[in-house]
Design a protein around this motif. Structure first.
Motif, PDB file in Angstrom:
ATOM      1  N   GLU A 295      47.658  25.997  23.315  1.00 41.43           N
ATOM      2  CA  GLU A 295      46.618  25.953  22.272  1.00 41.43           C
ATOM      3  C   GLU A 295      46.007  24.546  22.139  1.00 41.43           C
ATOM      4  OE1 GLU A 295      47.564  27.770  18.552  1.00 41.43           O
ATOM      5  OE2 GLU A 295      47.791  29.749  19.450  1.00 41.43           O
ATOM      6  N   ILE A 296      45.632  24.010  23.282  1.00 37.66           N
ATOM      7  CA  ILE A 296      45.019  22.681  23.328  1.00 37.66           C
ATOM      8  C   ILE A 296      43.533  22.798  23.010  1.00 37.66           C
ATOM      9  CG2 ILE A 296      44.388  20.769  24.864  1.00 37.66           C
ATOM     10  CD1 ILE A 296      47.071  21.280  26.308  1.00 37.66           C
ATOM     11  N   ARG A 297      43.074  21.929  22.140  1.00 38.80           N
ATOM     12  CA  ARG A 297      41.660  21.863  21.784  1.00 38.80           C
ATOM     13  C   ARG A 297      41.099  20.513  22.218  1.00 38.80           C
ATOM     14  NH1 ARG A 297      40.187  25.510  17.619  1.00 38.80           N
ATOM     15  NH2 ARG A 297      41.948  26.656  16.715  1.00 38.80           N
ATOM     16  N   PRO A 298      39.833  20.488  22.638  1.00 33.55           N
ATOM     17  CA  PRO A 298      39.235  19.186  22.956  1.00 33.55           C
ATOM     18  C   PRO A 298      39.104  18.340  21.698  1.00 33.55           C
ATOM     19  CG  PRO A 298      37.566  20.912  22.987  1.00 33.55           C
ATOM     20  CD  PRO A 298      38.897  21.600  22.855  1.00 33.55           C
ATOM     21  N   VAL A 299      39.181  17.030  21.874  1.00 33.68           N
ATOM     22  CA  VAL A 299      38.909  16.104  20.783  1.00 33.68           C
ATOM     23  C   VAL A 299      37.391  15.960  20.694  1.00 33.68           C
ATOM     24  CG1 VAL A 299      39.201  13.765  19.915  1.00 33.68           C
ATOM     25  CG2 VAL A 299      41.088  14.900  21.127  1.00 33.68           C
ATOM     26  N   LEU A 300      36.809  16.456  19.607  1.00 28.64           N
ATOM     27  CA  LEU A 300      35.359  16.432  19.426  1.00 28.64           C
ATOM     28  C   LEU A 300      34.966  15.200  18.619  1.00 28.64           C
ATOM     29  CD1 LEU A 300      34.122  20.055  18.614  1.00 28.64           C
ATOM     30  CD2 LEU A 300      33.196  18.520  20.332  1.00 28.64           C
ATOM     31  N   ASP A 301      34.132  14.376  19.193  1.00 33.52           N
ATOM     32  CA  ASP A 301      33.662  13.192  18.473  1.00 33.52           C
ATOM     33  C   ASP A 301      32.483  13.545  17.568  1.00 33.52           C
ATOM     34  OD1 ASP A 301      33.620   9.901  18.696  1.00 33.52           O
ATOM     35  OD2 ASP A 301      31.664  10.762  18.292  1.00 33.52           O
ATOM     36  N   GLU A 302      31.430  14.104  18.164  1.00 36.94           N
ATOM     37  CA  GLU A 302      30.244  14.451  17.375  1.00 36.94           C
ATOM     38  C   GLU A 302      29.442  15.510  18.115  1.00 36.94           C
ATOM     39  OE1 GLU A 302      26.675  12.184  14.853  1.00 36.94           O
ATOM     40  OE2 GLU A 302      27.989  11.047  16.200  1.00 36.94           O
ATOM     41  N   VAL A 303      28.838  16.411  17.342  1.00 35.56           N
ATOM     42  CA  VAL A 303      27.991  17.466  17.892  1.00 35.56           C
ATOM     43  C   VAL A 303      26.585  17.301  17.331  1.00 35.56           C
ATOM     44  CG1 VAL A 303      27.611  19.949  18.068  1.00 35.56           C
ATOM     45  CG2 VAL A 303      29.950  19.044  18.123  1.00 35.56           C
ATOM     46  N   PHE A 304      25.592  17.260  18.225  1.00 37.86           N
ATOM     47  CA  PHE A 304      24.198  17.043  17.850  1.00 37.86           C
ATOM     48  C   PHE A 304      23.384  18.313  18.071  1.00 37.86           C
ATOM     49  CE2 PHE A 304      25.830  12.920  19.084  1.00 37.86           C
ATOM     50  CZ  PHE A 304      25.228  12.021  18.209  1.00 37.86           C
ATOM     51  N   PRO A 305      22.311  18.512  17.303  1.00 42.30           N
ATOM     52  CA  PRO A 305      21.309  19.505  17.702  1.00 42.30           C
ATOM     53  C   PRO A 305      20.679  19.067  19.021  1.00 42.30           C
ATOM     54  CG  PRO A 305      20.940  18.734  15.448  1.00 42.30           C
ATOM     55  CD  PRO A 305      21.949  17.821  16.061  1.00 42.30           C
ATOM     56  N   LEU A 306      20.244  20.022  19.825  1.00 46.29           N
ATOM     57  CA  LEU A 306      19.737  19.686  21.157  1.00 46.29           C
ATOM     58  C   LEU A 306      18.537  18.743  21.089  1.00 46.29           C
ATOM     59  CD1 LEU A 306      20.234  20.219  24.152  1.00 46.29           C
ATOM     60  CD2 LEU A 306      18.672  22.162  24.007  1.00 46.29           C
ATOM     61  N   GLU A 307      17.713  18.888  20.054  1.00 46.12           N
ATOM     62  CA  GLU A 307      16.529  18.035  19.966  1.00 46.12           C
ATOM     63  C   GLU A 307      16.884  16.572  19.692  1.00 46.12           C
ATOM     64  OE1 GLU A 307      16.719  20.382  16.001  1.00 46.12           O
ATOM     65  OE2 GLU A 307      17.120  20.715  18.153  1.00 46.12           O
ATOM     66  N   GLN A 308      18.120  16.308  19.285  1.00 41.63           N
ATOM     67  CA  GLN A 308      18.566  14.925  19.081  1.00 41.63           C
ATOM     68  C   GLN A 308      19.279  14.381  20.325  1.00 41.63           C
ATOM     69  OE1 GLN A 308      20.796  14.511  15.407  1.00 41.63           O
ATOM     70  NE2 GLN A 308      19.217  15.544  14.220  1.00 41.63           N
ATOM     71  N   TYR A 309      18.806  14.802  21.475  1.00 42.12           N
ATOM     72  CA  TYR A 309      19.444  14.421  22.738  1.00 42.12           C
ATOM     73  C   TYR A 309      19.477  12.912  22.939  1.00 42.12           C
ATOM     74  CZ  TYR A 309      14.759  13.642  24.609  1.00 42.12           C
ATOM     75  OH  TYR A 309      13.495  13.165  24.826  1.00 42.12           O
ATOM     76  N   GLU A 310      18.441  12.187  22.461  1.00 41.98           N
ATOM     77  CA  GLU A 310      18.412  10.741  22.666  1.00 41.98           C
ATOM     78  C   GLU A 310      19.585  10.054  21.979  1.00 41.98           C
ATOM     79  OE1 GLU A 310      13.910   9.263  23.116  1.00 41.98           O
ATOM     80  OE2 GLU A 310      14.266  10.422  21.280  1.00 41.98           O
ATOM     81  N   GLU A 311      19.900  10.464  20.753  1.00 42.42           N
ATOM     82  CA  GLU A 311      21.041   9.891  20.042  1.00 42.42           C
ATOM     83  C   GLU A 311      22.345  10.177  20.773  1.00 42.42           C
ATOM     84  OE1 GLU A 311      21.143  10.725  15.783  1.00 42.42           O
ATOM     85  OE2 GLU A 311      19.003  11.229  15.890  1.00 42.42           O
ATOM     86  N   ALA A 312      22.473  11.400  21.269  1.00 42.67           N
ATOM     87  CA  ALA A 312      23.696  11.783  21.969  1.00 42.67           C
ATOM     88  C   ALA A 312      23.875  10.982  23.252  1.00 42.67           C
ATOM     89  CB  ALA A 312      23.669  13.280  22.272  1.00 42.67           C
ATOM     90  N   PHE A 313      22.803  10.848  24.043  1.00 39.60           N
ATOM     91  CA  PHE A 313      22.881  10.092  25.289  1.00 39.60           C
ATOM     92  C   PHE A 313      23.187   8.622  25.025  1.00 39.60           C
ATOM     93  CE2 PHE A 313      21.150  13.771  27.338  1.00 39.60           C
ATOM     94  CZ  PHE A 313      21.435  13.632  28.691  1.00 39.60           C
ATOM     95  N   ASN A 314      22.567   8.065  23.998  1.00 41.13           N
ATOM     96  CA  ASN A 314      22.819   6.658  23.675  1.00 41.13           C
ATOM     97  C   ASN A 314      24.270   6.437  23.274  1.00 41.13           C
ATOM     98  OD1 ASN A 314      20.251   5.630  24.189  1.00 41.13           O
ATOM     99  ND2 ASN A 314      19.495   6.177  22.154  1.00 41.13           N
TER     100      ASN A 314
END
Length: 331
Positions: A295-314
């Motif tokens: 029952e291993i889950r990934p460690v999630l840092d942050e989830v963005f809406p797709l339109e906020q791709y620039e913030e996610a990539f940065n």
């Protein structure tokens, strides 16, 4: 459909959030309505590999969603099935190295940062019920890379001492979780006190400062296995942590591809150096079975809406994340 595409200009400036045509799957393909997707460092690298003269392509390797349409000769899934995508294409069986024709979804083929994606039917597996869409969407590439490096190549065993330099990335956090679940004692390093603290919470025996004296901070403990992804900045220090006869597995080089090391020390120490990358469909199935069992889950840092791709990539480029960065794409 909306998608994050890359065209005409190398690097970040070639990215845009645009409309793309929804197409139908061909024979032995399926179309997936993407619920969530995950960013990987590969998504940064391909921005410079895509030539200005190449046609636009949709970026992204990781994703999970619902089967929306199926082509002819598809029998393993049906419309409405909830699935995860194995981004490693055309590597069916575990082998010493990928076969000719192996590629990763998201370049040159269109990827997952879109409302729909078409993939080979044999590249999808049932989503474990206990995972959220966001967890399932960010998991595949990093978890598969970690699984092959640790189990197939590193042959981890209960009781081993395993060292993971540069804790914080998606693959590194999976390595920590997998090694702990396999019964190993895990040591990690990071420049970040926050990441070291999180690693201890995830079960690391000791989390040391990457800038420190590793031998002193490890208390003289020698490792059976080191999984290296940092590259030139840490490679020689990683070699020095190994016991005689120990093994180092490397799958990344984020701080540089070229290194010098003491060859005499290497062969007198009877050390083993192994390369690894991604994994086969067979290993992907084994990995999913392993994470379900534990029952291993990934460690999630942050989830963005797709339109906020620039913030996610940065965020990914600056290595500010602890674990995975993802996109929520559809409900």
């Amino acid at each position: 459909m909306k998608a994050v595409i890359h065209e005409k200009i190398k690097g970040f400036n070639g990215l845009s959030f645009s409309d793309m045509k929804v197409t139908e799957p061909e024979s032995e393909q399926v179309r997936i309505k993407v619920k969530a997707a995950g960013l990987n460092h590969r998504d940064l690298f391909v921005l410079d590999r895509h030539k200005e003269t190449d046609p636009p392509f949709i970026i992204g390797s990781d994703g999970a969603g619902v089967i929306d349409s199926i082509g002819e000769n598809v029998s393993n899934v049906k419309i409405g099935d909830e699935v995860m995508i194995n981004p490693g294409l055309h590597w069916p069986n575990t082998s010493d190295a990928p076969p000719q024709g192996f590629e990763v979804l998201g370049f040159p083929s269109d990827g997952t940062f879109a409302e729909y994606v078409i993939v080979p039917a044999d590249s999808v597996e049932t989503k474990p019920d206990y995972l959220t869409w966001e967890e399932a969407g960010v998991l595949s590439l990093a978890a598969l890379t970690a699984y092959r490096a640790l189990f197939t190549r590193g042959e981890v065993q209960p009781g081993m001492k395993v060292f993971i330099p540069g804790i914080g990335s998606g693959v590194a956090t999976f390595l920590l979780q997998f090694a702990k679940a396999a019964g190993a004692t895990v040591y990690v390093s990071s420049r970040s006190e926050e990441k070291r603290t999180k690693a201890l919470e995830l079960g690391a025996e000791k989390a040391i400062d990457s800038h420190g004296d590793w031998e002193q901070e490890l208390g003289g403990a020698k490792m059976d296995l080191v999984i290296e992804c940092v590259g030139a900045a840490t490679f020689n220090k990683s070699l020095d942590t190994l016991r005689r006869g120990g093994t180092i597995v490397t799958f990344g080089s984020s701080t540089g591809d070229m290194i010098d090391f003491d060859l005499r020390k290497f062969f007198y120490g009877q050390l083993n150096l192994l390369g690894s990358t991604m994994g086969s469909s067979e290993e992907y199935k084994e990995m999913l079975s392993f994470i379900k069992t534990h029952e291993i889950r990934p460690v999630l840092d942050e989830v963005f809406p797709l339109e906020q791709y620039e913030e996610a990539f940065n965020k990914l480029e600056k290595a500010n994340q602890l674990g995975k960065v993802g996109f929520a794409i559809s409900k």
